[in-house]
Design an enzyme around this catalytic site. Structure first.
Site, short mmCIF file in Angstrom:
data_model
loop_
_atom_site.label_atom_id
_atom_site.label_comp_id
_atom_site.label_asym_id
_atom_site.label_seq_id
_atom_site.Cartn_x
_atom_site.Cartn_y
_atom_site.Cartn_z
N TRP A 101 3.31 7.86 -7.96
CA TRP A 101 1.99 7.23 -7.78
C TRP A 101 1.06 7.51 -8.94
CZ3 TRP A 101 2.12 3.31 -4.85
CH2 TRP A 101 3.00 3.27 -3.78
N ASP A 169 -6.86 9.87 -6.02
CA ASP A 169 -6.14 9.07 -5.05
C ASP A 169 -5.62 10.03 -3.99
OD1 ASP A 169 -4.38 7.59 -3.53
OD2 ASP A 169 -3.04 7.07 -5.19
N LYS A 193 -1.84 6.19 6.38
CA LYS A 193 -1.02 7.37 6.65
C LYS A 193 -1.75 8.28 7.64
CE LYS A 193 1.00 6.84 2.10
NZ LYS A 193 2.36 6.34 2.36
#
Lengths: 354, 354
Positions: A101, A169, A193
């Site tokens: 990511w 993030d 999530k």
């Protein structure tokens, strides 16, 4: 029978939340229609919207210096919006290339400004996160972008850098840990999530930052417009916000962020203890100081053992334990809504299986 | 009792669709979890995803030359993505400044390329749409952007231009009318009016166009990446896609696009007939050739009459008939899921009230 769902996201949600939503889905509180059928300017929806915004602030402990935005497009759209809004002429941005990511965020930023790797985890196979001393900040760095938890590799940034303004993030450990807000200019993450279903991205951005963001962009890409319009510039993702609001209330009932953080540590400790106590049968590739509290990755002696483990787990109603296809192995994702009993069942099975 | 809901969007959905979703919300088809809790890489979700893509193509009659993308961010994000992807150096784009939405699209495009008004409806107070002879196309025009239906003003582009490649925002009459695909390079729209809840944008884009789109963008902003990844580049808005799939199946049960188009005409004709037969008591500001089949706007002799009308309508369970705050008056939005009985009730009430 309800499955024990270790999916890495979208993932397990509190059963209470799902049942409440089911009750209200066709006729919202006697209004003769679903919330899904109401204008986003209706008083009913505005109450849902504002409550979810307020709960986001309260639970995450965000100071008033931050605006909260409900956006769409996932963390991926933020990979573009962050540099588009924040990077001015002559400025550059440092990125922790800490895994799949963080590396994507860096690559995407390069299309909209100058971005560099302030640390690269490739050499270690992304099995560790950097300490502050490992990070190299260049001149004219506007911000340092960090990925607080790498979902695929199972690593966690345990120590927040303090050498540059931070942009984080937090998609895969959002609102599961307290953060030092004074170091941050912007925090973002997908809700799918820890906080709700897919379709909502929550951005915390400092008001003083909004005064200097780029205005030469289509309106949807501008943070300042979303902030000025209370995230009602255009039609928001109503259902995802509604469900996130319910999940935030559920978090509040669990005792708020401190309780959630403690529970996350307890859940992951239980599995790491089984790994560490297995005489090498289970192997956790991640360095101990960088172990994720959300995504516990581990290997067995052989791929055949791993396949057998997965099959027997399914037979015990423990689902989605396969690691990401890019790295293989096993992964138990233990997000906020994972009950301790589910983790205990996994720990017990791991001991038995060995 | 179910309300008759004339909301302009989000708006009424088929009751069957809501009830099916309610049944499946907590435990999706015996899997022990909600669809909301499943990975977007799971076979269950992939079946939902691909079925919704296939139904979109089938119902709208899109040729194989078009890719179909499921995105987020609404039409508003497309106001940026269209010029970012399509406008090359030396090219410009014409826009129909046909109302609130067409004008916003034009303004946003100007931040990412050269864009001009190929026609401006401001002089007429946005009460009409242009014929092909009214539209001025400049040299090096890459595309002409049209808004097929202006939700706020209640106008409809009845004749598709053929003087440039077309890009259309069809948010407010999506999949309610057949279109001449050969003239289009790209069609987009939010799903939250005719097709489902808020949170999903559907883009039809010609494969040959994708070969030449801009690659110097963050991945989420690139059409070619979403097309190559079958709209699973990142986590898609699962619930909105699932609900849209159910609504598309409902459209199929109604007889498909031809039946839906006919029903839309019949619904709006009924209200326009009451307006035209009211000896000037009800006034429709829109020119007859440009009248929307989706959003019927009308005025009463005075604002006091309008307020009384709204109050009495509510007492009869007819909700959300107030016009957009920027234009006032009344607006009956008659999207795909509005039953004919609802429209008949409104027509009857309008006659009685007068």
């Amino acid at each position: 029978m309800r499955a024990i769902n270790f999916s890495a996201g979208p993932c397990t949600l509190p059963l209470d939340v799902l049942e409440e939503a089911q009750d209200e889905l066709v006729d919202y509180r006697g209004r003769g229609m679903s919330l899904l059928e109401m204008s986003h300017r209706s008083p009913e929806y505005e109450a849902v919207h504002n409550e979810a915004l307020d709960l986001s602030r309260e639970i995450f402990g965000a100071p008033d210096e931050f605006a909260i935005l409900f956006l769409q497009g996932g963390a991926s759209l933020q990979f573009g919006m962050v540099p588009l809004n924040l990077l001015g002429p002559g400025q550059q941005a440092g990125y922790l290339a800490s895994g799949a990511w963080g590396t994507k965020a860096l690559e995407d930023a390069g299309h909209h400004g100058k971005a560099y790797a302030a640390w690269d985890g490739a050499d270690s196979g992304y099995t560790t996160m950097p300490g502050p001393e490992d990070i190299e900040i260049r001149d004219n760095t506007r911000y340092l972008h960090v990925t607080s938890n790498e979902t695929i590799h199972g690593t966690r940034l345990s120590e927040w850098p303090n050498e540059a303004r931070l942009v984080a993030d937090m998609s895969s450990d959002y609102m599961s840990r307290a953060i030092p807000w004074d170091r941050f200019d912007l925090v973002y993450g997908g809700a799918q999530k820890n906080l709700g279903p897919a379709g909502l991205t929550i951005v915390f951005v400092r008001h003083s930052v909004l005064e200097e963001t780029n205005r030469d962009l289509a309106s949807y890409l501008r943070y300042d417009i979303h902030a000025a319009k209370n995230s009602l510039y255009n039609t928001p993702p109503v259902f995802a916000i509604y469900m996130t609001g319910k999940t935030l209330k559920w978090i509040q009932r669990q005792g708020g962020l401190a309780a959630i953080e403690k529970a996350a540590q307890a859940r992951s400790d239980l599995i790491y203890d089984v790994i560490d106590g297995s005489d090498g049968y289970y192997r956790g590739p991640v360095q101990p100081g960088s172990r994720s509290h959300m995504n516990v990755v581990f290997r067995l002696p052989s791929e055949e053992d791993e396949a057998r483990f997965l099959g027997e787990a399914v037979a015990r109603n423990m689902l989605n334990l396969r690691g990401h296809r890019s790295v293989g192995g096993l992964r138990a994702s233990l997000y906020n809504a994972m009950p301790m009993e589910g983790v205990e069942a996994l720990a017990s099975f791991m001991s038995t299986f060995r």
